[in-house]
Design a protein around this motif. Structure first.
Motif, PDB file in Angstrom:
ATOM      1  N   UNK A  65       2.407  28.298  35.969  1.00 25.80           N
ATOM      2  CA  UNK A  65       2.735  29.050  34.758  1.00 25.80           C
ATOM      3  C   UNK A  65       4.063  29.798  34.886  1.00 25.80           C
ATOM      4  N   UNK A  66       4.295  30.427  36.036  1.00 21.64           N
ATOM      5  CA  UNK A  66       5.521  31.219  36.206  1.00 21.64           C
ATOM      6  C   UNK A  66       6.787  30.368  36.155  1.00 21.64           C
ATOM      7  N   UNK A  67       6.644  29.076  36.393  1.00 25.26           N
ATOM      8  CA  UNK A  67       7.806  28.190  36.397  1.00 25.26           C
ATOM      9  C   UNK A  67       8.177  27.689  35.009  1.00 25.26           C
ATOM     10  N   UNK A  68       7.278  27.844  34.041  1.00 28.67           N
ATOM     11  CA  UNK A  68       7.479  27.220  32.743  1.00 28.67           C
ATOM     12  C   UNK A  68       7.226  28.182  31.585  1.00 28.67           C
ATOM     13  N   UNK A 111      -2.125  11.932  49.267  1.00 28.07           N
ATOM     14  CA  UNK A 111      -2.687  13.072  48.532  1.00 28.07           C
ATOM     15  C   UNK A 111      -1.985  13.185  47.193  1.00 28.07           C
ATOM     16  N   UNK A 112      -2.678  13.727  46.208  1.00 29.41           N
ATOM     17  CA  UNK A 112      -2.060  13.964  44.908  1.00 29.41           C
ATOM     18  C   UNK A 112      -2.700  15.178  44.250  1.00 29.41           C
ATOM     19  N   UNK A 113      -1.936  15.851  43.391  1.00 29.12           N
ATOM     20  CA  UNK A 113      -2.428  17.010  42.635  1.00 29.12           C
ATOM     21  C   UNK A 113      -1.880  16.900  41.215  1.00 29.12           C
ATOM     22  N   UNK A 114      -2.546  17.567  40.272  1.00 28.87           N
ATOM     23  CA  UNK A 114      -2.182  17.447  38.866  1.00 28.87           C
ATOM     24  C   UNK A 114      -2.159  18.802  38.169  1.00 28.87           C
ATOM     25  N   UNK A 115      -1.299  18.884  37.158  1.00 27.33           N
ATOM     26  CA  UNK A 115      -1.276  20.001  36.230  1.00 27.33           C
ATOM     27  C   UNK A 115      -1.119  19.437  34.819  1.00 27.33           C
ATOM     28  N   UNK A 116      -1.418  20.247  33.823  1.00 27.81           N
ATOM     29  CA  UNK A 116      -1.098  19.894  32.450  1.00 27.81           C
ATOM     30  C   UNK A 116      -0.368  21.065  31.829  1.00 27.81           C
ATOM     31  N   UNK A 117       0.677  20.761  31.087  1.00 27.05           N
ATOM     32  CA  UNK A 117       1.523  21.784  30.480  1.00 27.05           C
ATOM     33  C   UNK A 117       1.583  21.543  28.979  1.00 27.05           C
TER      34      UNK A 117
END
Length: 249
Positions: A65-68, A111-117
């Motif tokens: 969140x802080x990045x966007x 390995x993988x990780x996900x976010x949604x914006x």
């Protein structure tokens, strides 16, 4: 709106109903294929072997969140991420593109990780605000880390997929069939090398547009699939891509 959430989920090649439902409810939350060639076989063979990052390490590198500012950023739930085997294409060479569209890291990551914006629309106080929220772009962000030359190989497979599948392909996800009608290269700059496309699908006879970006930084691939419930997104998710590239260094 004519297009149902269920149909949209299928058209975006298995981005989950949970992801789309969250976008609707408003939960808080380089170069193109022509200009940015995937590494040649010789370049790949000469590059030093790399060790993949762990999921915990990737969690520290993915956008938050802080990045966007101007977005709602959420950690993907297990139900947001489909398994690669659940996404089937009628042309084998189109599978990498279908996976990238579906919140799935390309190739064989360790390995993988996900976010949604979700882009937060500006409020004007008019009745159109609700429509603006519905049409707000939703971008899935996936980071994958690879051993050895896995990242270069995965990006090369995506480049080939974009070329081979430019005229479209069929996708089946969870028993539902969708027709992608066109895959057109876009221009983007990020990381060590980058690819981008506009992917158009057919929904009830109407075009549904998704923007797809993938870039490599070292042995990490970052992919971004951006869509709107209104049926089209006009631009690549540049702010999100730039923020992610900055975090990867």
């Amino acid at each position: 709106m004519r297009t149902s959430i269920r149909t949209v989920a299928v058209t975006t090649t298995a981005v989950s109903l949970a992801l789309l439902g969250t976008a609707c409810s408003g939960d808080k939350a380089g170069d193109s294929g022509k200009g940015s060639a995937a590494p040649s076989a010789s370049a790949t063979s000469e590059a030093p072997a790399a060790k993949a990052l762990s999921a915990a390490e990737l969690e520290k590198l993915i956008v938050e969140q802080a990045d966007l500012p101007g977005h709602q950023v959420q950690k993907a739930k297990a139900t947001d991420v489909v398994k690669s085997e659940a996404v089937v294409t009628d042309k084998a060479s189109c599978k990498p593109l279908a996976d990238a569209l579906a919140f799935i890291a390309a190739g064989d990551p360790a390995a993988s990780v996900q976010r949604k914006a979700i882009e937060v629309p500006k409020k004007t106080g008019s009745p159109e605000d609700a429509l603006g929220a519905l049409a707000a772009p939703v971008t899935s962000v996936t980071l994958g880390s690879y051993d050895g030359q896995g990242a270069q190989e995965a990006l090369a497979s995506l480049k080939a997929s974009g070329t081979d599948c430019a005229g479209g392909f069929g996708v089946t996800s969870s028993g539902e069939k969708v027709k992608v009608t066109k895959v057109a290269p876009e221009t983007v700059t990020a990381g060590d090398e980058a690819l981008a496309w506009t992917v158009t699908s057919d929904v009830d006879g109407e075009p549904f547009v998704t923007k797809l970006v993938v870039f490599r930084k070292g042995n990490t691939l970052a992919s971004f699939s951006s869509f709107s419930l209104a049926g089209t997104v006009k631009e690549l998710p540049k702010a999100i891509v730039d923020a992610q590239a900055k975090k990867l260094g």
